[in-house]
Design an enzyme around this catalytic site. Structure first.
Site, PDB file in Angstrom:
ATOM      1  N   ASP A 262     -13.039   2.880  -1.306  1.00 24.24           N
ATOM      2  CA  ASP A 262     -12.335   3.208  -0.156  1.00 24.24           C
ATOM      3  C   ASP A 262     -13.030   4.216   0.679  1.00 24.24           C
ATOM      4  OD1 ASP A 262     -10.153   2.909   1.667  1.00 24.24           O
ATOM      5  OD2 ASP A 262      -8.709   3.229   0.473  1.00 24.24           O
ATOM      6  N   HIS A 263     -12.660   4.345   1.844  1.00 19.17           N
ATOM      7  CA  HIS A 263     -13.044   5.616   2.700  1.00 19.17           C
ATOM      8  C   HIS A 263     -14.369   6.154   2.354  1.00 19.17           C
ATOM      9  CE1 HIS A 263      -8.660   6.349   4.521  1.00 19.17           C
ATOM     10  NE2 HIS A 263      -9.284   5.010   4.384  1.00 19.17           N
TER      11      HIS A 263
ATOM     12  N   CYS B 173      -3.540   2.636  -4.634  1.00 17.45           N
ATOM     13  CA  CYS B 173      -4.686   3.486  -3.872  1.00 17.45           C
ATOM     14  C   CYS B 173      -4.830   5.065  -4.405  1.00 17.45           C
ATOM     15  CB  CYS B 173      -4.362   3.714  -2.268  1.00 17.45           C
ATOM     16  SG  CYS B 173      -5.452   4.511  -1.395  1.00 17.45           S
TER      17      CYS B 173
ATOM     18  N   HIS C 206      -7.475   0.358  -4.655  1.00 19.60           N
ATOM     19  CA  HIS C 206      -8.284   1.050  -3.584  1.00 19.60           C
ATOM     20  C   HIS C 206      -8.661   2.131  -4.527  1.00 19.60           C
ATOM     21  CE1 HIS C 206      -6.358  -0.599   0.252  1.00 19.60           C
ATOM     22  NE2 HIS C 206      -7.067  -1.594  -0.371  1.00 19.60           N
TER      23      HIS C 206
ATOM     24  N   TYR D 134     -15.059   3.939   6.983  1.00 26.88           N
ATOM     25  CA  TYR D 134     -15.521   2.474   6.851  1.00 26.88           C
ATOM     26  C   TYR D 134     -17.106   2.171   7.416  1.00 26.88           C
ATOM     27  CZ  TYR D 134     -10.960   1.400   5.095  1.00 26.88           C
ATOM     28  OH  TYR D 134      -9.798   1.523   4.544  1.00 26.88           O
TER      29      TYR D 134
ATOM     30  N   HIS E  31       0.747  -1.104  -0.084  1.00 21.95           N
ATOM     31  CA  HIS E  31      -0.089  -0.059   0.107  1.00 21.95           C
ATOM     32  C   HIS E  31       0.976   1.263  -0.122  1.00 21.95           C
ATOM     33  CE1 HIS E  31      -3.123   3.050   1.313  1.00 21.95           C
ATOM     34  NE2 HIS E  31      -3.920   1.949   0.987  1.00 21.95           N
TER      35      HIS E  31
END
Ligand code: DNO
Length: 345
Positions: free
Chosen positions: A306-307, A234, A261, A320, A196
């Protein structure tokens, strides 16, 4: 492409059944959470978790994360045993059907934000980062939002001091040493490692960060060329670095991107940003362009939204919650379907 959704195990307020009800989601991204960092995960725990997911009709092919012990990052003498334990975990996960492991190599901290509930005019809230506010903090007495204060103050001080002598080069060498150590297990077990990027992609509190841009990837692939050594692409983390050409990177590294992501941010200053809804028009990241680049370059990995923001009255775990990530998953799946049909896949 396989759409997945992160699930924090039994303590996650979102039941697997709800995740299964999101039409596009095939599997969950999860982890064994109760094994101390550095120890090998027990086979039985892995299989119990997998079977729980399967019973809900969901795959468990991606793990996020198997954390890397700080002694490995620091290159301390005990690292060989810790790396052996990591390799054991890789083998056991591979045996249980896991295909991809997301991990990071950020010293001491994982992702950092300065606010978890920045309110938008529509009433939704999201995570944000303000560089000046971060710089104003005392690194020995940190109370960062979203960061579970996993260290006692003395531990944190000792750890921060231990990094005083670790340059970017050394940290990178320690990453290569780690990867070289686990690659045989990955190749044998058919498991892809997906590092990541550092989030945000610049040094924090004087700690070196080394996975920040295209140059980092070039260096890492040159040092450890096996295809099992790949990345988690990401868009939010890399995108915070204004110099990163995400569409170009998606094209260039499609074969190395084992996990994506896909999320959105909006810039609010040179190094400041606020997270946003997933759509291209919601922020500054060209999500459509990234998906198109991935598809046209033969990307065949896992994806997750994501997020998410907190919307519809939800007060979920920062980034999340259920609702906005579910919307994101559906939006992303729509983009993939359109891009794949257009290209004739
Ligand atoms: C944040 C996540 C990260 C990620 C780790 C991977 O929401 O993207 O915490 O899981 O950095 O090791």
């Amino acid at each position: 492409m396989k759409m997945t959704f992160r699930w924090y195990g039994k303590s996650d307020p979102i039941p697997l059944q709800y995740i299964k009800q999101i039409p596009c989601v095939k599997g969950v991204v999860t982890a064994v959470y109760d094994t101390p960092v550095g120890q090998a995960w027990e086979e039985e725990k892995i299989l119990t978790l997998r079977d729980e997911c399967r019973a809900a009709g969901l795959e468990m092919e991606v793990i996020e994360s198997v954390p890397v012990h700080e002694d490995i990052k620091l290159g301390r003498p005990g690292r060989d045993e810790l790396i052996d334990n990591y390799a054991k975990t890789v083998r056991r996960l591979g045996k249980a059907g896991v295909k991809c492991i997301c991990y990071n190599f950020m010293p001491v901290f994982d992702w950092l934000r300065t606010d978890l509930k920045t309110k938008a005019p529509d009433g939704s809230t999201s995570l944000s980062y303000n560089h000046e506010r971060l710089e104003a903090m005392d690194k020995y007495d940190l109370h960062l939002p979203g960061w579970d204060e996993s260290y006692k103050p003395e531990q944190l001080r000792a750890l921060l001091d231990a990094y005083e002598n670790v340059s970017h080069e050394r940290l990178f060498d320690n990453l290569v040493y780690f990867l070289d150590g686990i690659m045989p297990a990955c190749v044998e077990s058919n498991v892809n490692m997906a590092i990541h990027p550092d989030d945000p992609p610049w040094d924090m509190f004087g700690l070196p960060r080394i996975i920040t841009d295209e140059k980092s990837y070039e260096k890492m692939f040159a040092a450890v060329p096996q295809i099992n050594n790949g990345i988690t692409f990401c868009t939010g983390s890399l995108g915070a670095g204004r110099g990163n050409d995400l569409v170009g990177m998606a094209k260039k590294y499609a074969g190395r991107i084992h996990f994506a992501h896909l999320r959105q941010i909006r810039y609010s200053g040179e190094l400041d940003f606020t997270e946003a809804g997933h759509m291209t028009e919601n922020g500054d990241i060209d999500i459509y362009g990234v998906v198109r680049a991935l598809v046209s370059s033969g990307f065949d990995g896992y994806v997750r939204p994501d997020h998410g923001r907190n919307i519809w009255g939800e007060d979920g775990k920062p980034g999340y919650g259920l609702y906005d990530r579910a919307l994101g998953a559906m939006y992303l799946s729509g983009l993939f379907e359109a891009a794949e049909k257009e290209i004739g896949i």
